[in-house]
Design a protein around this motif. Structure first.
Motif, mmCIF file in Angstrom:
data_model
loop_
_atom_site.group_PDB
_atom_site.id
_atom_site.type_symbol
_atom_site.label_atom_id
_atom_site.label_comp_id
_atom_site.label_asym_id
_atom_site.label_seq_id
_atom_site.Cartn_x
_atom_site.Cartn_y
_atom_site.Cartn_z
ATOM 1 N N GLY A 150 -103.036 -47.532 154.766
ATOM 2 C CA GLY A 150 -102.050 -46.662 155.379
ATOM 3 C C GLY A 150 -100.993 -46.113 154.438
ATOM 4 N N ARG A 151 -101.123 -46.376 153.156
ATOM 5 C CA ARG A 151 -100.150 -45.850 152.194
ATOM 6 C C ARG A 151 -100.443 -44.382 151.898
ATOM 7 N NH1 ARG A 151 -101.065 -49.772 147.518
ATOM 8 N NH2 ARG A 151 -103.095 -49.645 148.451
ATOM 9 N N VAL A 152 -99.415 -43.633 151.615
ATOM 10 C CA VAL A 152 -99.534 -42.210 151.319
ATOM 11 C C VAL A 152 -98.721 -41.905 150.074
ATOM 12 C CG1 VAL A 152 -99.071 -39.898 152.172
ATOM 13 C CG2 VAL A 152 -99.817 -41.646 153.756
ATOM 14 N N LYS A 209 -90.035 -45.120 148.704
ATOM 15 C CA LYS A 209 -90.214 -46.517 148.282
ATOM 16 C C LYS A 209 -90.713 -47.347 149.457
ATOM 17 C CE LYS A 209 -88.350 -46.002 144.189
ATOM 18 N NZ LYS A 209 -89.240 -45.764 143.097
ATOM 19 N N PRO A 210 -91.583 -48.335 149.204
ATOM 20 C CA PRO A 210 -92.067 -49.171 150.307
ATOM 21 C C PRO A 210 -90.964 -50.070 150.859
ATOM 22 C CG PRO A 210 -92.943 -49.950 148.217
ATOM 23 C CD PRO A 210 -92.201 -48.678 147.934
ATOM 24 N N THR A 211 -91.027 -50.318 152.151
ATOM 25 C CA THR A 211 -90.052 -51.198 152.798
ATOM 26 C C THR A 211 -90.401 -52.646 152.458
ATOM 27 O OG1 THR A 211 -91.369 -51.389 154.811
ATOM 28 C CG2 THR A 211 -89.783 -49.570 154.706
ATOM 29 N N GLU A 216 -93.576 -53.682 154.161
ATOM 30 C CA GLU A 216 -94.788 -53.158 153.545
ATOM 31 C C GLU A 216 -95.146 -53.936 152.279
ATOM 32 O OE1 GLU A 216 -93.597 -49.108 153.053
ATOM 33 O OE2 GLU A 216 -94.624 -48.462 154.878
ATOM 34 N N ILE A 217 -94.122 -54.300 151.500
ATOM 35 C CA ILE A 217 -94.357 -55.081 150.282
ATOM 36 C C ILE A 217 -94.961 -56.431 150.635
ATOM 37 C CG2 ILE A 217 -93.208 -56.258 148.359
ATOM 38 C CD1 ILE A 217 -91.233 -53.895 148.310
ATOM 39 N N GLU A 218 -94.421 -57.077 151.656
ATOM 40 C CA GLU A 218 -94.945 -58.375 152.094
ATOM 41 C C GLU A 218 -96.376 -58.237 152.614
ATOM 42 O OE1 GLU A 218 -95.008 -62.459 152.743
ATOM 43 O OE2 GLU A 218 -93.690 -61.191 151.550
ATOM 44 N N ILE A 269 -99.679 -60.170 151.093
ATOM 45 C CA ILE A 269 -100.590 -60.969 151.917
ATOM 46 C C ILE A 269 -102.010 -60.436 151.810
ATOM 47 C CG2 ILE A 269 -101.175 -61.554 154.318
ATOM 48 C CD1 ILE A 269 -98.108 -61.703 154.814
ATOM 49 N N ASP A 270 -102.155 -59.120 151.841
ATOM 50 C CA ASP A 270 -103.485 -58.506 151.731
ATOM 51 C C ASP A 270 -104.119 -58.840 150.385
ATOM 52 O OD1 ASP A 270 -105.578 -56.746 152.751
ATOM 53 O OD2 ASP A 270 -104.938 -55.397 151.132
#
Length: 128
Positions: free
Chosen positions: A58-60, A88-90, A93-95, A99-100
């Protein structure tokens, strides 16, 4: 410098994809938009166009074209061809990415051992 360049060629030159064929597949798969419209690989790109690339999970990535060239440059110089306006990622999103990444590493290691791992197992069993 040119007035316009093929989209897939510019994406490759700007090092946004590893190869032109990878950029072409992304365009054909609907992963690339130019000025809000889905773009085909042969679309002419102009200075000031906004390119949106859908990445995994889901990243753009949003970039604005600054310089149009049709010949390869060094990777260090390729960043000057565009302005990256990706937010910038929230922290959430970073977490989620962390995890991924951990999940993928665990899933990858659960399969058949590769050559290096087999050698380590053999050495351990033989006592070397």
């Amino acid at each position: 410098m040119n007035d316009s360049v093929r989209l897939d060629v510019w994406l490759d030159i700007a090092c946004l994809f590893k190869t032109r064929s990878e950029a072409k597949r992304a365009c054909e798969g609907g992963k690339v938009e130019v000025n809000g419209d889905r773009a085909k690989p042969n679309r002419s790109l102009r200075d000031g166009d906004r390119v949106r690339i859908s990445r995994g999970q889901g990243r753009v990535q949003d970039v604005i074209v600054r310089i149009l060239i049709d010949q390869h440059v060094r990777k260090t110089e390729a960043g000057a061809l565009y302005d990256d306006v990706t937010p910038k990622p929230t922290p959430q999103e970073i977490e989620a990415m962390r995890i991924d990444r951990a999940y993928r590493a665990a899933a990858r290691s659960a399969g058949t051992p590769d050559r290096r791992r087999r050698r380590e197992i053999r050495r351990f069993k033989e006592g070397d």
